[in-house]
Design a protein around this motif. Structure first.
Motif, PDB file in Angstrom:
ATOM      1  N   LYS A 199       5.983  11.169  -5.314  1.00  0.00           N
ATOM      2  CA  LYS A 199       5.697  11.859  -6.802  1.00  0.00           C
ATOM      3  C   LYS A 199       6.817  11.082  -7.844  1.00  0.00           C
ATOM      4  O   LYS A 199       8.114  10.672  -7.624  1.00  0.00           O
ATOM      5  N   PRO A 244       1.039  15.877  -0.873  1.00  0.00           N
ATOM      6  CA  PRO A 244       0.344  16.336  -2.252  1.00  0.00           C
ATOM      7  C   PRO A 244       0.909  15.287  -3.406  1.00  0.00           C
ATOM      8  O   PRO A 244       1.962  15.033  -3.278  1.00  0.00           O
ATOM      9  N   THR A 249      -5.151  12.674  -5.456  1.00  0.00           N
ATOM     10  CA  THR A 249      -5.790  13.741  -4.400  1.00  0.00           C
ATOM     11  C   THR A 249      -5.798  13.552  -2.934  1.00  0.00           C
ATOM     12  O   THR A 249      -6.028  14.618  -2.283  1.00  0.00           O
ATOM     13  N   SER A 250      -5.864  12.333  -2.532  1.00  0.00           N
ATOM     14  CA  SER A 250      -5.874  12.029  -1.187  1.00  0.00           C
ATOM     15  C   SER A 250      -5.594  10.615  -0.872  1.00  0.00           C
ATOM     16  O   SER A 250      -5.552   9.805  -1.930  1.00  0.00           O
TER      17      SER A 250
END
Length: 636
Positions: A199, A244, A249-250
């Motif tokens: 992230k 995540p 989203t994937s």
């Protein structure tokens, strides 16, 4: 001997390197460049490293976004006569077995027998993942691809710009050969060493570690996928688990025939930023809303490709545009159509552009998607292919590079030999209105009825030669070769004044009056800017309240104070909302336009350059009726 002391940073090292002899191509590291410069300059310079150069390479430094200059495009000096002779050209390139429609060429540099090989810049971006870097030199294109910036010589044709890969291919160990129209290329085997995900404050980052540079291709359809020409270990494939993400989203890994495929689930309005790093070799995928990289490329003499995120009020807009010098030698701007014979028909802009053999293009005016006919002006080389409607905005220009922006109206009157005067509604138009319309051979060889119970009167050499009633929509009637067809809609009484053999004459007037002297005109609307002032008044140009309220992707064209033409595409603001009419007017002002016109938008908004779409994935672009093309004629 005295020595000149220089403090070298990453930012000025490339500038100094480009001035050194025998350095047109390089795969050297930055420290390698410094060492070679010491040798080439004979020790006459005392080079001292900026502390940042020893700590991290430039591709890991966050560089503030550079503001692209809004100054005009000055005439580019015409290069010296070329000494290249084409040996062969083709339309397909196969890389490690994957074949795509990409332009390529091989040429001989005279008087030597050396053969050079080039692939279009669009093809290298699509097939290999090259990133083009900013340049003000049309003869050289710097690229980023698993190495410090490398300069590739360019060779320009009317439709494509080839980048010379001859030395780069040798350095990378690529093998290639031509087979008819196909250039077949293979790169050395490569492996994926690891895939990492994390992230970031702005979104998500995915990093693919590789053992060596390898071609990769990105595609955005139902999901966003990246295919690398690299094998992946079965253990890594099995044990990889995506975590995540903020926007992601994937994330899935797949393998097929020595290729590794990453499939990313991302919001549909986001286009990830992809870049490559070296030592070790990495492909970096940044999923972020502000993925656009500021860029300014002199693609051809007189034609800049620019992109930047602009701030308008509290919003930020990713903008892609061309800055064109219409007075540049060898450069022309013309309306383009998908069908040279018949006015009816639509096609993707890329297809129309390639058919017209233009280098660059944007979609043009409005049209009816159902019957595929234009709704506004298209005048080309003095021919009224389609006439104006509703006093809407238009852009007019001539071969000298003079441009005019204004709301435009054409009023025609047909006068009988008895002196009766009948105002005509529209010329060569698919816009249906009660009254009398006129259709000439510039519309096509025939006219297809657009409403029920139309009365069709044929006029040949200014004399009425036929009269018939067409009961239904879609009936065909020939347009006289040396005349025109008058179409009466809900005006049967007036048709009685046009018996056979009646002599007629046409009286025409335009508002503004000087518009009639421009051979090329394209209509759109509403007019955005005139004499530096915002003049958006869509209601006055006959647009519906729903059109006025909506936000959408926007295409626009404008002119700066010195005559530079701005050809602009904007799809959305950061955060996802699309663009209003007032916002596109403000964007054009910020780009330096003093006059500007809104063109057809929404799914029609398309910006094309040298074989690729710059503003959207090809599969999302709608078919359009017409466009504005930039023709480039290379120097002989």
């Amino acid at each position: 001997m005295a020595k000149l002391g220089l403090n070298i940073s990453w930012q000025n090292l490339d500038r100094l390197w480009s001035g050194c002899p025998q350095a047109p191509y390089t795969g050297l590291s930055y420290l390698g460049k410094i060492g070679l410069m010491l040798v080439l300059l004979g020790g006459a310079i005392d080079l001292r490293l900026d502390p940042a150069i020893a700590s991290e390479p430039p591709d890991l430094i966050t560089v503030p976004r550079r503001q692209i200059s809004q100054q005009s495009v000055s005439p580019t000096p015409t290069p010296a006569p070329s000494t290249q002779t084409f040996i062969r050209q083709g339309t397909q390139v196969s890389v490690n077995g994957r074949t795509l429609p990409v332009a390529w060429a091989q040429w001989q540099v005279l008087p030597h027998s050396e053969v050079r090989t080039g692939i279009s810049d669009a093809g290298l971006m699509r097939l290999f993942g090259f990133r083009l870097l900013s340049t003000l030199n049309a003869a050289v294109q710097p690229i980023e691809w698993f190495a410090p910036p490398t300069n590739l010589p360019t060779l320009l044709t009317g439709q494509s710009r080839y980048l010379d890969i001859s030395i780069l291919a040798q350095d990378m160990g690529w093998q290639y050969q031509s087979n008819g129209s196909v250039l077949q290329l293979t790169s050395p085997p490569s492996r994926v060493m690891n895939v990492r995900q994390g992230k970031q404050p702005w979104g998500d980052r995915v990093v693919v570690d590789l053992d060596r540079p390898t071609p990769w291709q990105a595609e955005q359809q139902q999901d966003f996928s990246v295919t690398l020409d690299a094998a992946i270990d079965a253990t890594l494939l099995t044990h990889f688990q995506a975590g995540p993400g903020n926007l992601l989203t994937s994330l899935k890994l797949e393998t097929s025939a020595n290729k590794t495929i990453l499939r990313l689930g991302i919001p549909g309005n986001i286009r990830p930023r992809l870049s490559t790093l070296t030592n070790p070799h990495r492909l970096v995928i940044d999923v972020r809303d502000d993925s656009m990289v500021t860029q300014e490329i002199l693609w051809a003499p007189g034609l800049f490709w620019r992109q930047q995120i602009l701030t308008v009020g509290a919003a930020q807009f990713p903008v892609v545009w061309f800055a064109v010098n219409p007075r540049q030698s060898g450069l022309r701007i013309k309306p383009i159509l998908p069908n040279a014979v018949n006015i009816q028909g639509t096609a993707p802009l890329s297809q129309t552009a390639q058919q017209a053999q233009v280098a660059a293009a944007i979609n043009g005016g409005f049209f009816n998607r159902k019957n595929q006919l234009p709704l506004g002006i298209v005048r080309r080389d003095g021919r009224w292919v389609s006439g104006p409607i509703l006093n809407r905005g238009a852009i007019a220009w001539n071969e000298n590079g003079d441009f005019r922006f204004d709301r435009f109206n054409l009023q025609e009157t047909v006068i009988t030999s008895a002196g009766q005067r009948f105002p005509l509604t529209y010329l060569n138009s698919a816009f249906v209105k009660a009254g009398i319309a006129r259709y000439t051979p510039d519309w096509g060889t025939s006219y297809m009825t657009l409403s029920d119970n139309e009365i069709l009167i044929g006029v040949q050499n200014n004399r009425v030669v036929s009269q018939q009633t067409a009961a239904a929509v879609g009936l065909s009637s020939p347009i006289p070769t040396n005349g025109y067809l008058l179409v009466f809609r809900s005006n049967k009484t007036a048709a009685d004044s046009f018996p056979k053999d009646t002599l007629l004459q046409i009286e025409s007037a335009t508002t503004p009056a000087d518009f009639s002297r421009y051979p090329n005109i394209v209509g759109g609307g509403p007019l955005l800017l005139r004499n530096r002032q915002m003049v958006v008044d869509a209601a006055a140009e006959g647009f519906s309240p729903a059109f006025i309220r909506e936000t959408a992707p926007r295409s626009a064209i404008g002119r700066t104070a010195d005559g530079t033409i701005l050809i602009v595409a904007v799809h959305k603001k950061l955060g996802g909302a699309e663009v209003s009419l007032n916002e596109i007017a403000q964007i054009m002002q910020q780009l330096g336009a003093i006059d500007a016109l809104n063109l057809d938008g929404g799914s029609s908004t398309t910006l094309y350059l040298g074989g690729q779409l710059l503003d959207r994935p090809p599969q999302t672009a709608a078919r359009v009726h017409n466009g504005i093309g930039v023709f480039v004629q290379p120097s002989p």
